[in-house]
Design a protein around this motif. Structure first.
Motif, mmCIF file in Angstrom:
data_model
loop_
_atom_site.group_PDB
_atom_site.id
_atom_site.type_symbol
_atom_site.label_atom_id
_atom_site.label_comp_id
_atom_site.label_asym_id
_atom_site.label_seq_id
_atom_site.Cartn_x
_atom_site.Cartn_y
_atom_site.Cartn_z
ATOM 1 N N GLN A 40 5.376 1.294 -1.643
ATOM 2 C CA GLN A 40 5.194 1.474 -3.073
ATOM 3 C C GLN A 40 5.756 2.823 -3.504
ATOM 4 O OE1 GLN A 40 4.060 -0.787 -5.176
ATOM 5 N NE2 GLN A 40 3.532 -2.304 -3.632
ATOM 6 N N GLY A 41 7.057 2.883 -3.666
ATOM 7 C CA GLY A 41 7.709 4.122 -4.060
ATOM 8 C C GLY A 41 7.431 4.463 -5.513
ATOM 9 N N GLU A 42 7.465 5.720 -5.831
ATOM 10 C CA GLU A 42 7.250 6.181 -7.189
ATOM 11 C C GLU A 42 8.400 5.726 -8.080
ATOM 12 O OE1 GLU A 42 5.532 8.411 -10.412
ATOM 13 O OE2 GLU A 42 4.809 7.508 -8.557
ATOM 14 N N THR A 43 8.073 5.224 -9.268
ATOM 15 C CA THR A 43 9.090 4.801 -10.224
ATOM 16 C C THR A 43 9.519 5.995 -11.061
ATOM 17 O OG1 THR A 43 8.127 2.589 -10.329
ATOM 18 C CG2 THR A 43 9.609 3.202 -12.095
ATOM 19 N N ARG A 44 10.691 6.510 -10.773
ATOM 20 C CA ARG A 44 11.205 7.666 -11.521
ATOM 21 C C ARG A 44 12.056 7.245 -12.714
ATOM 22 N NH1 ARG A 44 10.385 9.363 -6.341
ATOM 23 N NH2 ARG A 44 11.958 7.910 -5.568
ATOM 24 N N VAL A 45 12.314 5.949 -12.818
ATOM 25 C CA VAL A 45 13.066 5.403 -13.944
ATOM 26 C C VAL A 45 12.161 4.416 -14.669
ATOM 27 C CG1 VAL A 45 15.103 4.098 -14.637
ATOM 28 C CG2 VAL A 45 15.247 5.670 -12.706
ATOM 29 N N SER A 46 12.032 4.564 -15.981
ATOM 30 C CA SER A 46 11.169 3.687 -16.765
ATOM 31 C C SER A 46 12.008 2.833 -17.701
ATOM 32 C CB SER A 46 10.141 4.509 -17.557
ATOM 33 O OG SER A 46 10.781 5.535 -18.301
ATOM 34 N N LEU A 47 11.355 1.877 -18.352
ATOM 35 C CA LEU A 47 12.071 0.905 -19.171
ATOM 36 C C LEU A 47 11.608 0.945 -20.621
ATOM 37 C CD1 LEU A 47 14.043 -1.557 -19.257
ATOM 38 C CD2 LEU A 47 12.050 -2.999 -18.880
ATOM 39 N N PHE A 48 12.578 1.010 -21.513
ATOM 40 C CA PHE A 48 12.344 0.892 -22.950
ATOM 41 C C PHE A 48 13.242 -0.236 -23.451
ATOM 42 C CE2 PHE A 48 10.630 4.883 -21.921
ATOM 43 C CZ PHE A 48 9.864 5.375 -22.978
ATOM 44 N N ASP A 105 9.442 -7.712 -34.090
ATOM 45 C CA ASP A 105 10.682 -6.983 -33.845
ATOM 46 C C ASP A 105 10.400 -5.486 -33.831
ATOM 47 O OD1 ASP A 105 11.787 -9.476 -34.032
ATOM 48 O OD2 ASP A 105 12.644 -9.195 -36.030
ATOM 49 N N GLY A 106 11.026 -4.787 -32.883
ATOM 50 C CA GLY A 106 10.809 -3.353 -32.837
ATOM 51 C C GLY A 106 11.266 -2.734 -31.532
ATOM 52 N N ALA A 107 11.027 -1.429 -31.404
ATOM 53 C CA ALA A 107 11.368 -0.657 -30.206
ATOM 54 C C ALA A 107 10.094 -0.428 -29.401
ATOM 55 C CB ALA A 107 12.001 0.669 -30.592
ATOM 56 N N TYR A 108 10.165 -0.682 -28.107
ATOM 57 C CA TYR A 108 8.986 -0.654 -27.252
ATOM 58 C C TYR A 108 9.273 0.118 -25.957
ATOM 59 C CZ TYR A 108 7.174 -4.564 -30.085
ATOM 60 O OH TYR A 108 6.721 -5.361 -31.104
ATOM 61 N N SER A 109 8.184 0.579 -25.343
ATOM 62 C CA SER A 109 8.248 1.050 -23.954
ATOM 63 C C SER A 109 7.405 0.100 -23.119
ATOM 64 C CB SER A 109 7.724 2.481 -23.819
ATOM 65 O OG SER A 109 6.339 2.542 -24.133
ATOM 66 N N TYR A 110 7.782 -0.044 -21.847
ATOM 67 C CA TYR A 110 7.061 -0.955 -20.957
ATOM 68 C C TYR A 110 6.208 -0.158 -19.990
ATOM 69 C CZ TYR A 110 6.233 -4.306 -17.165
ATOM 70 O OH TYR A 110 5.644 -5.087 -16.206
ATOM 71 N N ASP A 111 4.926 -0.516 -19.911
ATOM 72 C CA ASP A 111 3.995 0.105 -18.975
ATOM 73 C C ASP A 111 3.806 -0.856 -17.805
ATOM 74 O OD1 ASP A 111 1.767 1.012 -17.541
ATOM 75 O OD2 ASP A 111 0.905 1.970 -19.311
ATOM 76 N N MET A 168 17.851 -3.565 -23.475
ATOM 77 C CA MET A 168 17.050 -2.721 -22.582
ATOM 78 C C MET A 168 17.701 -1.365 -22.378
ATOM 79 S SD MET A 168 14.705 -4.938 -21.841
ATOM 80 C CE MET A 168 14.312 -6.629 -21.344
ATOM 81 N N HIS A 169 16.870 -0.346 -22.180
ATOM 82 C CA HIS A 169 17.344 0.995 -21.838
ATOM 83 C C HIS A 169 16.528 1.526 -20.670
ATOM 84 C CE1 HIS A 169 18.897 0.734 -26.003
ATOM 85 N NE2 HIS A 169 19.849 1.516 -25.544
ATOM 86 N N LEU A 170 17.195 1.911 -19.594
ATOM 87 C CA LEU A 170 16.524 2.586 -18.488
ATOM 88 C C LEU A 170 16.499 4.071 -18.793
ATOM 89 C CD1 LEU A 170 17.924 0.717 -15.358
ATOM 90 C CD2 LEU A 170 15.817 0.294 -16.634
ATOM 91 N N VAL A 171 15.335 4.679 -18.600
ATOM 92 C CA VAL A 171 15.095 6.058 -19.034
ATOM 93 C C VAL A 171 14.692 6.918 -17.845
ATOM 94 C CG1 VAL A 171 13.563 7.507 -20.440
ATOM 95 C CG2 VAL A 171 14.521 5.392 -21.401
ATOM 96 N N GLY A 172 15.235 8.142 -17.806
ATOM 97 C CA GLY A 172 14.888 9.078 -16.742
ATOM 98 C C GLY A 172 14.804 10.495 -17.264
ATOM 99 N N ASP A 173 14.481 11.432 -16.368
ATOM 100 C CA ASP A 173 14.368 12.840 -16.757
ATOM 101 C C ASP A 173 15.709 13.383 -17.217
ATOM 102 O OD1 ASP A 173 11.714 12.786 -16.093
ATOM 103 O OD2 ASP A 173 11.972 13.732 -14.134
ATOM 104 N N LYS A 174 15.670 14.153 -18.285
ATOM 105 C CA LYS A 174 16.898 14.703 -18.845
ATOM 106 C C LYS A 174 17.534 15.732 -17.916
ATOM 107 C CE LYS A 174 17.024 15.228 -23.305
ATOM 108 N NZ LYS A 174 16.843 15.715 -24.694
ATOM 109 N N ASP A 175 16.725 16.370 -17.047
ATOM 110 C CA ASP A 175 17.291 17.361 -16.120
ATOM 111 C C ASP A 175 17.814 16.717 -14.835
ATOM 112 O OD1 ASP A 175 15.039 16.710 -14.706
ATOM 113 O OD2 ASP A 175 14.234 18.742 -14.579
#
Length: 527
Positions: free
Chosen positions: A378-386, A397-403, A439-446
């Motif tokens: 169970q590796g840590e998910t460093r990339v999330s989904l919006f 209809d709208g913009a969402y984040s997935y938990d 879909m958009h995959l999201v990660g740390d900006k740095d």
């Protein structure tokens, strides 16, 4: 240009990484695969199975089986010819040919190469290159290199128990010739997609894989005989018949520092001749500079990432709980053959809540072991989904984040954002008005730089690529298509999801939906 500035432009201002006078020399394009000359060959059988079945546990892995694995991961699978219209009044028509594989690649250029270190009864132990063009192995270096490899990777990794170790490299020129400096972003994602496919095939065949992002680059490049000015290893995947068990004494073993320069002296230099077709190879100083800055010289650079504490959502956050679906299964071989990246072929249709629920759940329910996390599987998910959703049953209809933990959507904004997203495409080759799920995959900006340095950027891109491939396969199994896109302006997308204040950014955009068949000529290369 400073490396930090370059990476910023690469993500937020891509025009600044392209020279003003850049022109693609199509006639001098490199081959999409690497060819060695004058070395021993071991051909694989062309009789590849039409479906992938889990092997019997008591049987030893064989060379034939390895050939099936490599073909499903990266073999040539399809020849296609598409008709192109240049858009002029004369309506000049031309044809574009390409040789495809089961994994997507930017421009179908496939900048990666596969190498394997095998220990099988029916082949000499040693380092081989997978010759994609001829579906065979090319022997580069014969011998047992368990001790060499174990010191180049994490010492706790039982290489001696692995029957095969896969090396994924990147050949810089293979897509620099078209995309110039932007190829650096593509190369990490392409490598990640290839890792993702390797994990899928390994799982179906009953192998236990572990992804290594941290290793002594120069020692592995030296072992494989690669010139790091032209090609470098990005990831290593040992394959075992037994599950990998994390060791608790990593810190103690890591104190025994090993350097790449010491290891390189243990084996002789390889000077093999290979062919890439291009007569003129332009220089790519920024890619070389970043590759140099990303390398680990000693094992003391290896780190473990701490578990990320998720931010708690405000009490007034509007949540949409998705229905829990039954365990989803599909025939990987069949899905790989059907997978297709629509562009102008998307066709708007209703998406059921069950389809969306299955897509999100299955995309993030495929854990993999890696050398960044200490956890078992169970590796840590460093990339999330919006995502921006339109015409989805039971979801406004709208913009969402997935938990992923609660299997729920958090609504960020209401409305139809198809026009907004379409205007943000830098290359409008997809009609987003016909796409219900963007879909958009999201990660740390740095890009994980604080802990992993410049190596963090390519690791982040590879982890995003793994999720991309998983999403594409699940989408196909659900009767939809997905098209990975980097030709979009991430700034407005970050604003749409209110990411700019959280230190996050959109890494890649993936439209998903139904599509109409494309008018093209296709021929399967499966016997």
């Amino acid at each position: 240009m400073e490396l930090d500035t370059f990476l910023h432009h690469l993500h937020f201002d891509t025009d600044k990484v392209f020279p003003m006078d850049w022109e693609v020399d199509w006639e001098d394009a490199p081959l999409p695969y690497k060819l060695y000359r004058g070395l021993p060959e071991i051909p694989f059988t062309a009789d590849v199975p039409l479906t992938l079945k889990r092997r019997e546990a008591h049987l030893k892995p064989s060379l034939v089986e390895l050939g099936h694995f490599l073909w499903y991961v990266y073999g040539l699978t399809q020849y296609s010819q598409s008709v192109l219209n240049d858009g002029t009044k004369e309506k000049t028509v031309s044809a574009a040919q390409s040789i495809r594989r089961f994994v997507p690649s930017g421009g179908a250029l496939y900048p990666n190469e596969l190498y394997v270190y095998i220990k099988l009864d029916d082949a000499p132990n040693g380092i081989y290159h997978y010759d994609v063009a001829h579906h065979r192995l090319i022997l580069l270096r014969e011998g047992n290199f368990d001790y060499y490899l174990s010191r180049s990777l994490a010492n706790s990794l039982p290489i001696s128990d692995c029957f095969c170790t896969v090396f994924i490299s990147t050949v810089f020129w293979k897509n620099f010739y078209k995309y110039n400096n932007f190829s650096y972003r593509l190369q990490g994602l392409d490598a990640g997609v290839l890792i993702g496919q390797s994990l899928e095939v390994a799982d179906r065949m009953g192998y236990s894989p572990r992804v290594c992002y941290q290793f002594l680059d120069r020692s592995l490049n030296h072992l494989l005989g690669l010139s790091e000015q032209e090609e470098s290893v990005y990831a290593v995947i040992p394959l075992s018949m037994n599950p990998f068990i994390p060791s608790g004494d990593n810190d103690q073993k890591r104190e025994e520092m090993v350097s790449a320069s010491e290891l390189c002296r243990e084996v002789p230099v390889l000077n093999h001749v290979c062919f890439n077709r291009s007569k003129r190879v332009s220089d790519y100083p920024m890619l070389k500079k970043l590759n140099e800055a990303s390398m680990f010289e000693t094992t003391q650079s290896f780190v473990k990432l701490k578990k990320h504490n998720r931010q708690k959502l405000p009490l007034d956050t509007e949540m949409v709980l998705l229905p829990f679906t039954e365990c989803f299964s599909s025939d990987l071989a069949s899905v790989c053959k059907k997978r297709y990246s629509p562009d102008m072929d998307f066709m708007l249709g209703k998406v059921s809540q069950t389809q969306l629920s299955t897509l999100l759940k299955e995309t993030f329910s495929f854990p993999y072991q890696n050398d960044l996390d200490d956890t078992q599987g169970q590796g840590e998910t460093r990339v999330s989904l919006f995502g921006s959703f339109y015409n989805v049953e039971g979801i406004p209809d709208g913009a969402y984040s997935y938990d992923n933990d609660t299997h729920a959507l958090r609504r960020i904004r209401k409305g139809d954002f198809r026009e907004f997203l379409q205007s943000g495409l830098t290359m409008p080759n997809v009609n987003l008005y016909q796409v219900p799920l963007c879909m958009h995959l999201v990660g740390d900006k740095d890009h994980l730089k604080e802990i992993l340095g410049y190596r963090g950027y390519r690791i982040q891109q590879m982890e995003a690529g793994i999720i991309v491939q998983r999403m594409l396969l699940v989408s196909c199994a659900l009767g939809m298509g997905g098209h990975p896109l980097l030709g979009f302006d991430s700034k407005p997308c970050d604003e749409l999801y209110r990411l700019d204040l959280k230190g996050k950014t959109c890494l890649i955009q993936i439209p998903v939906g139904s599509y109409r068949p494309r008018a093209w000529l296709r021929g399967s290369l499966l016997s």
